[in-house]
Design a protein around this motif. Sequence first.
Motif, PDB file in Angstrom:
ATOM      1  N   VAL A 195      38.582  42.073  29.205  1.00 33.90           N
ATOM      2  CA  VAL A 195      39.281  43.798  28.518  1.00 33.90           C
ATOM      3  C   VAL A 195      39.215  44.380  29.997  1.00 33.90           C
ATOM      4  CG1 VAL A 195      38.844  45.381  26.909  1.00 33.90           C
ATOM      5  CG2 VAL A 195      38.263  43.353  25.871  1.00 33.90           C
ATOM      6  N   GLY A 196      40.514  45.254  30.807  1.00 29.55           N
ATOM      7  CA  GLY A 196      40.959  45.734  31.828  1.00 29.55           C
ATOM      8  C   GLY A 196      41.043  44.580  32.412  1.00 29.55           C
ATOM      9  N   ARG A 248      51.427  45.969  35.208  1.00 30.25           N
ATOM     10  CA  ARG A 248      50.904  46.081  36.702  1.00 30.25           C
ATOM     11  C   ARG A 248      50.373  44.574  36.470  1.00 30.25           C
ATOM     12  NH1 ARG A 248      49.467  51.083  36.389  1.00 30.25           N
ATOM     13  NH2 ARG A 248      47.519  50.298  35.700  1.00 30.25           N
ATOM     14  N   ILE A 264      33.049  51.006  25.131  1.00 29.54           N
ATOM     15  CA  ILE A 264      34.323  49.757  25.006  1.00 29.54           C
ATOM     16  C   ILE A 264      33.539  48.373  24.386  1.00 29.54           C
ATOM     17  CG2 ILE A 264      35.572  47.362  26.682  1.00 29.54           C
ATOM     18  CD1 ILE A 264      37.057  50.629  26.112  1.00 29.54           C
ATOM     19  N   THR A 305      30.348  44.792  35.152  1.00 33.84           N
ATOM     20  CA  THR A 305      30.271  45.675  36.459  1.00 33.84           C
ATOM     21  C   THR A 305      29.478  45.588  37.785  1.00 33.84           C
ATOM     22  OG1 THR A 305      28.522  47.508  36.758  1.00 33.84           O
ATOM     23  CG2 THR A 305      27.355  46.062  35.173  1.00 33.84           C
ATOM     24  N   PHE A 308      31.722  39.116  39.261  1.00 35.39           N
ATOM     25  CA  PHE A 308      32.582  38.393  40.150  1.00 35.39           C
ATOM     26  C   PHE A 308      32.620  39.167  41.218  1.00 35.39           C
ATOM     27  CE2 PHE A 308      33.777  36.456  36.057  1.00 35.39           C
ATOM     28  CZ  PHE A 308      34.495  35.815  36.133  1.00 35.39           C
TER      29      PHE A 308
HETATM   30  N1  LIG Z   1      36.629  46.182  43.273  1.00 28.90           N
HETATM   31  C1  LIG Z   1      36.021  45.687  43.505  1.00 28.90           C
HETATM   32  O1  LIG Z   1      36.120  45.355  44.751  1.00 28.90           O
HETATM   33  C2  LIG Z   1      34.930  44.905  42.874  1.00 28.90           C
HETATM   34  C3  LIG Z   1      34.037  43.806  42.484  1.00 28.90           C
HETATM   35  C4  LIG Z   1      33.097  43.343  41.804  1.00 28.90           C
HETATM   36  C5  LIG Z   1      32.870  44.032  40.458  1.00 28.90           C
HETATM   37  N2  LIG Z   1      33.860  44.995  40.285  1.00 28.90           N
HETATM   38  C6  LIG Z   1      33.938  45.892  39.020  1.00 28.90           C
HETATM   39  O2  LIG Z   1      34.641  45.461  37.837  1.00 28.90           O
HETATM   40  C7  LIG Z   1      35.460  46.508  37.274  1.00 28.90           C
HETATM   41  C8  LIG Z   1      36.474  47.388  37.551  1.00 28.90           C
HETATM   42  O3  LIG Z   1      36.693  47.281  38.735  1.00 28.90           O
HETATM   43  P1  LIG Z   1      38.989  47.118  39.506  1.00 28.90           P
HETATM   44  O4  LIG Z   1      38.356  47.203  41.373  1.00 28.90           O
HETATM   45  O5  LIG Z   1      39.245  45.565  38.451  1.00 28.90           O
HETATM   46  O6  LIG Z   1      38.329  48.323  38.833  1.00 28.90           O
HETATM   47  P2  LIG Z   1      40.253  48.656  38.398  1.00 28.90           P
HETATM   48  O7  LIG Z   1      40.686  50.412  38.620  1.00 28.90           O
HETATM   49  O8  LIG Z   1      41.011  47.647  39.599  1.00 28.90           O
HETATM   50  O9  LIG Z   1      40.766  47.866  36.625  1.00 28.90           O
HETATM   51  C9  LIG Z   1      40.453  48.797  35.908  1.00 28.90           C
HETATM   52  C10 LIG Z   1      41.544  48.358  34.364  1.00 28.90           C
HETATM   53  O10 LIG Z   1      40.391  49.070  33.581  1.00 28.90           O
HETATM   54  C11 LIG Z   1      41.516  49.405  32.384  1.00 28.90           C
HETATM   55  N3  LIG Z   1      40.959  50.353  31.705  1.00 28.90           N
HETATM   56  C12 LIG Z   1      41.071  51.056  31.507  1.00 28.90           C
HETATM   57  N4  LIG Z   1      40.092  51.639  30.717  1.00 28.90           N
HETATM   58  C13 LIG Z   1      40.662  50.975  29.946  1.00 28.90           C
HETATM   59  C14 LIG Z   1      40.421  50.692  27.927  1.00 28.90           C
HETATM   60  N5  LIG Z   1      39.770  51.335  27.495  1.00 28.90           N
HETATM   61  N6  LIG Z   1      41.297  49.414  27.670  1.00 28.90           N
HETATM   62  C15 LIG Z   1      41.500  48.387  28.607  1.00 28.90           C
HETATM   63  N7  LIG Z   1      41.792  49.052  29.622  1.00 28.90           N
HETATM   64  C16 LIG Z   1      41.197  49.790  30.536  1.00 28.90           C
HETATM   65  C17 LIG Z   1      42.607  50.897  33.172  1.00 28.90           C
HETATM   66  O11 LIG Z   1      44.048  50.885  32.917  1.00 28.90           O
HETATM   67  C18 LIG Z   1      42.763  49.513  34.891  1.00 28.90           C
HETATM   68  O12 LIG Z   1      43.470  48.262  35.119  1.00 28.90           O
HETATM   69  C19 LIG Z   1      33.825  47.574  37.734  1.00 28.90           C
HETATM   70  O13 LIG Z   1      33.592  47.716  36.928  1.00 28.90           O
HETATM   71  C20 LIG Z   1      33.490  47.365  38.764  1.00 28.90           C
HETATM   72  O14 LIG Z   1      32.728  48.332  39.596  1.00 28.90           O
HETATM   73  C21 LIG Z   1      34.966  45.228  40.889  1.00 28.90           C
END
Ligand SMILES: NC(=O)c1ccc[n+]([C@@H]2O[C@H](COP(=O)([O-])OP(=O)(O)OC[C@H]3O[C@@H](n4cnc5c(N)ncnc54)[C@H](O)[C@@H]3O)[C@@H](O)[C@H]2O)c1
Length: 284
Positions: free
Chosen positions: A9-10, A41, A100, A118, A141
């Motif tokens: 999810v997400g 996307r 969520i 997270t 991850f």
């Molecule tokens: N980017 C990194 O380097 C990294 C590394 C490790 C962990 N994380 C963690 O992973 C998680 C996601 O990060 P990311 O970088 O992929 O963020 P991101 O902004 O690229 O992706 C988040 C996605 O969630 C979607 N979303 C938001 N609300 C939603 C809903 N109600 N239902 C379904 N989808 C929904 C958004 O449209 C978006 O595509 C975060 O908790 C972040 O802390 C990120």
Amino acid sequence: MQIERLAVVGCGTMGTGIIQVAAQTGLEVVGVEATAEGVRRAQDRIEAGLEATLARGKLTPEQARAARERFTLTTDLDAITAADVVVEAVFEDVELKVEILGKIDALVGENTFLASNTSTIPLVVLAAATRRPERVVGLHFFNPVPAMKLVEVIRTPVSEPEHVRAMVDLATRLGKSPVVVNDVPGFVGNLLIVPYLLDAVRAYERGVADMEAIDDVITLGFNHRMGPFRLSDLIGLDIVHDMAASMYEEYKDPRYQPPVLLKQYVRLGRLGRKTGRGFYVYED
Ligand SMILES: NC(=O)c1ccc[n+]([C@@H]2O[C@H](COP(=O)([O-])OP(=O)(O)OC[C@H]3O[C@@H](n4cnc5c(N)ncnc54)[C@H](O)[C@@H]3O)[C@@H](O)[C@H]2O)c1
């Protein structure tokens, strides 16, 4: 319990990486996004990820075709009901994640494992949003998911050992090297790397050396692939700032306090590679 069906999810940076790797590994995956635009996307990102893996020779065209058939993307959260494991990967926003997790919990069977990707939110906060706190763990991850070997499996004081083992097995099956850690802010990776990144900024602020020189010391002297300024730009200065602020809030230790210069760059919108400018300027 053999895990065959995964829901994510997400489907942003991390979610699409997880979907790609899981589909390549042979799992059936459903990805849920907030909007139709988000689905488009995500589809493009996964396609680009498969193409890049193909180009590197890590996948045959036949395997890529099979992977494409193993995942579906939707805006309908009801599509997760048959999943053995649901991984939540929405924005790093505690209120959104709590909401969520509550919805996911209400939709899936009682044996389904829940996981969150997270980076900094205590897993206990997310676990408490469900009726099955024993079955909520972190599956942290690293970015980019197809390339990075590490997955931190975060257990809370009430985690079922069976669940932790299942997540370790899942990460291993995805070709990753899982490490089990406890639910402390920053886990292990960010607990150690964030103060190091902040120390580099503080050293620069004090005039110890310029940014390139500090990066050179770390790459040439310690064989790191990147120095702290290039690494911060890769992670995203907003992300580094938010992780630091969240750990400072928890530990009240000045080592985690975001330095003024980092705040200024974030306020200027110079967030690193993703905006083309951070501590350095990126022409590509
Ligand atoms: N980017 C990194 O380097 C990294 C590394 C490790 C962990 N994380 C963690 O992973 C998680 C996601 O990060 P990311 O970088 O992929 O963020 P991101 O902004 O690229 O992706 C988040 C996605 O969630 C979607 N979303 C938001 N609300 C939603 C809903 N109600 N239902 C379904 N989808 C929904 C958004 O449209 C978006 O595509 C975060 O908790 C972040 O802390 C990120």
